[in-house]
Each structure stands twice: as C-alpha cells, then as structure tokens.
Design a protein around this motif. Structure first.
Motif, mmCIF file in Angstrom:
data_model
loop_
_atom_site.group_PDB
_atom_site.id
_atom_site.type_symbol
_atom_site.label_atom_id
_atom_site.label_comp_id
_atom_site.label_asym_id
_atom_site.label_seq_id
_atom_site.Cartn_x
_atom_site.Cartn_y
_atom_site.Cartn_z
ATOM 1 N N SER A 94 0.834 -1.203 0.000
ATOM 2 C CA SER A 94 0.000 0.000 0.000
ATOM 3 C C SER A 94 0.871 1.257 0.000
ATOM 4 O O SER A 94 0.540 2.256 -0.647
ATOM 5 C CB SER A 94 -0.927 0.004 1.222
ATOM 6 N N ILE A 95 1.978 1.196 0.725
ATOM 7 C CA ILE A 95 2.921 2.320 0.731
ATOM 8 C C ILE A 95 3.595 2.453 -0.635
ATOM 9 O O ILE A 95 3.779 3.549 -1.158
ATOM 10 C CB ILE A 95 3.977 2.120 1.840
ATOM 11 N N TYR A 98 2.486 4.660 -3.760
ATOM 12 C CA TYR A 98 2.874 6.062 -3.919
ATOM 13 C C TYR A 98 3.858 6.247 -5.073
ATOM 14 O O TYR A 98 3.837 7.267 -5.760
ATOM 15 C CB TYR A 98 3.489 6.555 -2.604
ATOM 16 N N GLU A 138 -6.075 -1.347 -1.760
ATOM 17 C CA GLU A 138 -5.547 -0.046 -2.151
ATOM 18 C C GLU A 138 -5.176 -0.005 -3.635
ATOM 19 O O GLU A 138 -5.429 0.984 -4.319
ATOM 20 C CB GLU A 138 -4.332 0.310 -1.293
ATOM 21 N N ASP A 165 -2.297 11.318 6.063
ATOM 22 C CA ASP A 165 -3.526 11.348 5.272
ATOM 23 C C ASP A 165 -3.248 11.876 3.867
ATOM 24 O O ASP A 165 -3.752 11.334 2.879
ATOM 25 C CB ASP A 165 -4.569 12.222 5.972
ATOM 26 N N LEU A 168 -1.438 9.194 1.727
ATOM 27 C CA LEU A 168 -2.343 8.157 1.238
ATOM 28 C C LEU A 168 -3.278 8.693 0.151
ATOM 29 O O LEU A 168 -3.554 8.001 -0.829
ATOM 30 C CB LEU A 168 -3.160 7.577 2.399
ATOM 31 N N ARG A 172 -3.624 7.281 -3.662
ATOM 32 C CA ARG A 172 -4.897 6.761 -4.168
ATOM 33 C C ARG A 172 -5.347 7.466 -5.436
ATOM 34 O O ARG A 172 -5.988 6.856 -6.292
ATOM 35 C CB ARG A 172 -5.977 6.908 -3.085
#
Length: 311
Positions: A94-95, A98, A138, A165, A168, A172
């Motif tokens: 998920s990281i 980015y 994600e 926040d 993320l 996304r």
C-alpha cells in the motif's frame, strides 16, 4: 493568504508535530524501495510482529475464534500467523503505491468484469461498488484506468495525522480517481448524478459503523453494525450495485473481479441489499481467511436494545 504566512504555518506545523511529519518522510523512503527490498523488509516486520510485538494478537485471535468456531486452538494460531505475513506484505504494498509506475502496475494488477461495470454505469448514470478489507484493496484504485467514467473513492480521513492522510490520498488519486471523504460521499455522488455525469462510487463498506446505526446483521457469526450511506445512495439513484473481490495470484500480483450484486436497488429494501453483500463477503473470506483484515476491531460495538437484527 500571503506566501510568507503559508510558509510560517507549514513550519509551525512541522515543529508542533515532528513525529507525524517524520512518518510521512519514512513512508516516502519505503515507497522508493524495489520490490525485492520491500519484501525483505516485510519478512523482517513479520518476524517482529509475530515473535516480539504480537500486534493486536488478542483482537485477531478473538475475531478468528468467533468466525471459525470449528477450528482448534493450533489452527487459529496458524491462521493468525498467516494473517501476519499477509498483513506485512499488503501494508508495504500500500505504501509502494505512492511510487508504483503504470508499467509495473499493469504487470501486477489485472481486472475482470469491467466491461459489464462500464456498460451498466453508462446506461444507468453511474454505479455503486461495494468493496471490503480483503487482499490489496488499495491497488484496486487503478480501476480508474479501466473505466469510462470517474471513480469516486470514499475514505475516512485521518484527522490525527494530516501528513499521513495526504500521503495516502496522493497515492490513491495517482490513477485519476477522486478521493472523497465519507461525510461528503452522498453530496458528491448526487452532484454527479444530477449533472448526468456517470461515476462509479467505490466504498469499503465493511468498516465498523456507530452503535447507533439502524443496520445490524450477523457477519462472520457476530452481530455487526453497518453504514446506511451506501445503501441509501443506491436506492435513491437506482444505480446498479457491484461487488469487488481482489484475488491474490502470487506475491505482489492481484486480480480485481467485479460482479453484479443488485441491478435495480429501488426494487429491494436496504436490508436485502446488505444481506447479499454480507453473503458475498463471507463466501470470499471463508475461501482464504488469512487475507481478511482480522486486526480491525470490527465487532467492538454492541447492538442497542430495541434495534432489530436483520434476518
């Protein structure tokens, strides 16, 4: 507002909450790791949380015991450890989102069922997509590249950590979708609907709702509260409701599958739509339970007296 004043505010925020900003810096550094380094780090984290930290072990084991009462204590422990390994992988993946390139994304994520989703969304002025905390949810934000309309990704804002926040949210939205705070979801959806601009509204709808919710149903053998918002939007707009399942094909490779859950929500009551959603979730979770987010305190609330349980 002057540039000087803005810069002063940012500087003040940094020195007031240096730990939160440091977390964002670390996350950006982790996102730059190649996948080999990412999974090496995952193995280290796995050993730490399994043997030393035992991250939310009591919560995980309690959730698993209720969901699978037929399993022995040793089986529950094995399932917890499988979850820990998956949790480390999916957290770092998920990281990585980015800094994930489009080329790498196409190599690692495939989509099935988007033709039907696109067709009905265009015909019915949009669609509702119910997802849940299973496998790498994600990365499924890349669905935007498969759609002929805007993807609205509803999320809960991290009010206690703005740098995290923002990190993320940027990750996304990198594929073109729009991240929408949960409190604004209905307003934004109806705005698109009124302008006749089809939009697919994606919601992670298995999150724990407040105890005051009027929607309570059995989920994995326990009473659970659900949000009314997704069902209210679906019934008012009569947009078709789709279900998202993310299948893990191999480490770091996924297939996102989309199936029609309800074609005409206005013809059903909210309870029936919710029960169909729960049934699909349970079917998927029971097939490979280690890929569900068992560390989440999903069942922390108790059903208020006088609130009926949906059957």
């Amino acid at each position: 507002m002057s540039k000087k004043k803005t810069d002063n505010q940012r500087s003040s925020g940094f020195f007031k909450h240096p730990g939160k900003w440091a977390v964002a810096v670390v996350l950006k550094a982790v996102a730059m790791l190649p996948f080999g380094g990412l999974y090496f780090l995952s193995e280290v984290l796995y050993l730490l949380i399994k043997g030393l930290v035992k991250y939310r072990s009591e919560v995980i084991i309690d959730n698993l015991i209720h969901a699978f009462p037929e399993k022995s204590a040793s089986e529950i422990l094995q399932l917890r450890n499988k979850f820990y390994r998956y949790f480390c992988d999916v957290s770092l993946e998920s990281i990585k989102l980015y800094r994930l390139s489009e080329k790498e994304l196409k190599r690692r994520v495939s989509f099935v069922g988007t033709e039907a989703l696109n067709k009905l969304a265009e015909k019915r002025n949009g669609a509702i997509l119910l997802a849940f905390h299973y496998n790498n949810w994600e990365w499924s934000g890349a669905l935007q590249q498969q759609l002929n309309c805007k993807l609205l990704m509803v999320y809960n804002k991290m009010r206690d950590n703005e740098p995290m926040d923002k990190f993320l949210q940027k990750a996304r939205e990198k594929w073109g979708g729009e991240a929408v705070q949960m409190g604004r979801a209905a307003k934004v959806t109806f705005r698109y609907f009124a302008k006749k601009e089809p939009a697919v509204v994606g919601l992670i709808a298995d999150q724990s709702a407040l105890a005051s919710s009027q929607l309570w149903a059995m989920f994995l053998n326990r009473e659970a509260a659900f949000f009314q918002g997704p069902l209210t939007i679906a019934r008012k707009t009569n947009q078709p409701v789709f279900f998202q399942e993310v299948v893990r094909l191999a480490r770091g490779k996924y297939e996102c599958r989309y199936s029609l859950l309800v074609e005409d929500p206005s013809k059903l009551n909210a309870n029936e739509i919710l029960l169909r959603y729960i049934e699909k979730m349970e079917e998927v979770i029971k097939s490979n339970p280690e890929y569900y987010l068992w560390s989440h305190k999903r069942w922390k609330h108790k059903r208020p007296e006088g609130t009926a349980l949906i059957q």
